[in-house]
Design an enzyme around this catalytic site. Structure first.
Site, PDB file in Angstrom:
ATOM      1  N   ARG A 156      -1.121  -8.234 -21.254  1.00  0.00           N
ATOM      2  CA  ARG A 156      -1.923  -7.756 -22.399  1.00  0.00           C
ATOM      3  C   ARG A 156      -1.106  -6.948 -23.394  1.00  0.00           C
ATOM      4  NH1 ARG A 156      -7.128  -7.271 -22.501  1.00  0.00           N
ATOM      5  NH2 ARG A 156      -6.957  -5.260 -23.553  1.00  0.00           N
ATOM      6  N   GLU A 210       0.413  -7.906   8.858  1.00  0.00           N
ATOM      7  CA  GLU A 210       0.377  -6.453   9.052  1.00  0.00           C
ATOM      8  C   GLU A 210       1.463  -5.755   8.260  1.00  0.00           C
ATOM      9  OE1 GLU A 210      -2.324  -5.269  11.032  1.00  0.00           O
ATOM     10  OE2 GLU A 210      -2.642  -7.376  10.541  1.00  0.00           O
ATOM     11  N   ASP A 234      -7.122   0.710 -26.759  1.00  0.00           N
ATOM     12  CA  ASP A 234      -7.563   0.653 -25.366  1.00  0.00           C
ATOM     13  C   ASP A 234      -7.565   2.032 -24.733  1.00  0.00           C
ATOM     14  OD1 ASP A 234      -8.479  -1.747 -24.555  1.00  0.00           O
ATOM     15  OD2 ASP A 234      -6.515  -2.548 -24.018  1.00  0.00           O
ATOM     16  N   PRO A 285       0.817  -1.221   0.000  1.00  0.00           N
ATOM     17  CA  PRO A 285       0.000   0.000   0.000  1.00  0.00           C
ATOM     18  C   PRO A 285       0.855   1.276   0.000  1.00  0.00           C
ATOM     19  CG  PRO A 285      -0.647  -1.494   1.801  1.00  0.00           C
ATOM     20  CD  PRO A 285       0.602  -2.039   1.202  1.00  0.00           C
TER      21      PRO A 285
HETATM   22  C1  9D3 Z   1      -3.515  -3.466   9.250  1.00  0.00           C
HETATM   23  C2  9D3 Z   1      -2.351  -3.111   8.389  1.00  0.00           C
HETATM   24  N1  9D3 Z   1      -2.559  -1.995   7.496  1.00  0.00           N
HETATM   25  C3  9D3 Z   1      -2.751  -0.703   8.089  1.00  0.00           C
HETATM   26  C4  9D3 Z   1      -3.917  -0.014   7.418  1.00  0.00           C
HETATM   27  C5  9D3 Z   1      -1.398  -1.937   6.609  1.00  0.00           C
HETATM   28  C6  9D3 Z   1      -1.570  -2.905   5.539  1.00  0.00           C
HETATM   29  C7  9D3 Z   1      -0.621  -3.896   5.301  1.00  0.00           C
HETATM   30  C8  9D3 Z   1      -0.805  -4.814   4.290  1.00  0.00           C
HETATM   31  C9  9D3 Z   1      -2.680  -2.851   4.728  1.00  0.00           C
HETATM   32  C10 9D3 Z   1      -2.858  -3.789   3.697  1.00  0.00           C
HETATM   33  C11 9D3 Z   1      -1.945  -4.770   3.507  1.00  0.00           C
HETATM   34  C12 9D3 Z   1      -2.140  -5.738   2.402  1.00  0.00           C
HETATM   35  N2  9D3 Z   1      -2.162  -5.064   1.123  1.00  0.00           N
HETATM   36  C13 9D3 Z   1      -1.228  -5.223   0.200  1.00  0.00           C
HETATM   37  O1  9D3 Z   1      -0.308  -5.988   0.432  1.00  0.00           O
HETATM   38  C14 9D3 Z   1      -1.273  -4.442  -1.018  1.00  0.00           C
HETATM   39  C15 9D3 Z   1      -2.175  -3.433  -1.478  1.00  0.00           C
HETATM   40  C16 9D3 Z   1      -3.346  -2.871  -0.911  1.00  0.00           C
HETATM   41  O2  9D3 Z   1      -3.814  -3.203   0.190  1.00  0.00           O
HETATM   42  N3  9D3 Z   1      -3.992  -1.900  -1.630  1.00  0.00           N
HETATM   43  C17 9D3 Z   1      -3.566  -1.460  -2.837  1.00  0.00           C
HETATM   44  N4  9D3 Z   1      -2.486  -1.963  -3.405  1.00  0.00           N
HETATM   45  C18 9D3 Z   1      -1.802  -2.933  -2.725  1.00  0.00           C
HETATM   46  S1  9D3 Z   1      -0.408  -3.656  -3.270  1.00  0.00           S
HETATM   47  C19 9D3 Z   1      -0.272  -4.630  -1.948  1.00  0.00           C
END
Ligand code: 9D3
Length: 252
Positions: free
Chosen positions: A154, A116, A169, A89
């Site tokens: 793609r 986490e 596209d 994220p």
């Molecule tokens: C409870 C932990 N979170 C705090 C809000 C942090 C967190 C860690 C790991 C939140 C989500 C994740 C898992 N998500 C991904 O590994 C992830 C992701 C996403 O959640 N949203 C958009 N793109 C991606 S790329 C990897």
């Protein structure tokens, strides 16, 4: 091109590649995906991939050693990957431009997180880049990895049957798409626009340009800044913006 995916849920990745255009392209060996189970790179009887966070707090953190070992195994089998993408994220937003960049490489590794978080030394010492697919919270990196594989694959030659459809596209051209219709010409009082039924190809092309531009202008005007427009499209856009201005004045 070969993708190497590291995950604790290999079947999630395999399931996402088992249908449709991607499955067909993999069968035809147009690109390869090798999925590695992170637990295969643990060294304890319980195949432990996570541990409690230093400093305390809730949740578990993915341990660094299995991830480093998994990438060592990828290097050993297939050579140095040109990109080691940590999906997270915190990453830079994955876009069509990022997809095109990755499609120009021939070896891309993707590391999927869960729990986490991931021990930050993976970001610092193993990943070459960090990508997010958008601002929403998912349960892990497997769906983002599939999104990236889909968008990149793609763009590889032969994966999408009709090359024109890839070139046209929406995000490749920087515009949203025009509306599509098929038979019947009238259904539940809903009519296909006459121009499409008319068979006047010049008029149809112009109508499609106008509708694509009008939709982009109303829904995603910021895309127009980066769009590549031909002369006719520039002219249509000027007309649409005049109409919009006219309507705005009419309101007050
Ligand atoms: C409870 C932990 N979170 C705090 C809000 C942090 C967190 C860690 C790991 C939140 C989500 C994740 C898992 N998500 C991904 O590994 C992830 C992701 C996403 O959640 N949203 C958009 N793109 C991606 S790329 C990897």
């Amino acid at each position: 091109m070969q993708f190497d995916i590291v995950t604790i849920f290999p079947r999630m990745i395999e399931a996402g590649l088992a249908e449709g255009i991607l499955a067909r392209a993999i069968q035809r060996d147009l690109f390869r995906v090798r999925v590695r189970d992170l637990r295969d790179f643990t060294d304890d009887r319980h195949r432990t991939v996570d541990d409690v966070p230093y400093g305390g707090g809730p949740g578990m953190v993915l341990k660094p050693e299995p991830l480093f070992r998994a990438v060592d195994a990828i290097r050993h089998d297939a050579g140095e990957p040109q990109a080691v993408v940590l999906v997270s994220p915190h990453g830079r937003q994955f876009t069509q431009a990022e997809a095109a960049r990755l499609a120009s490489l021939d070896r891309v590794t993707i590391l999927c997180g869960r729990y986490e978080g991931i021990d930050d030394r993976v970001r610092e010492g193993l990943a070459t880049e960090e990508l997010s697919i958008g601002d929403y919270v998912l349960s892990g990196g497997e769906l983002p990895a599939l999104v990236i594989i889909d968008a990149v694959a793609r763009l590889l030659p032969g994966v999408v049957g009709d090359e024109d459809s890839v070139a046209g596209d929406s995000f490749s051209r920087g515009l949203l798409d025009f509306p599509h219709f098929t038979r019947p010409a009238e259904y539940k009082d809903l009519k296909v626009p006459d121009v499409l039924v008319s068979g006047h190809h010049g008029e149809i092309r112009k109508w499609r340009k106008r509708r694509a531009l009008a939709l982009t202008l109303s829904r995603r005007p910021e895309l127009l800044a980066g769009a590549e427009l031909d002369m006719e499209e520039q002219e249509i856009l000027r007309e649409l913006m005049e109409e919009q201005k006219g309507a705005a004045h009419g309101r007050d």
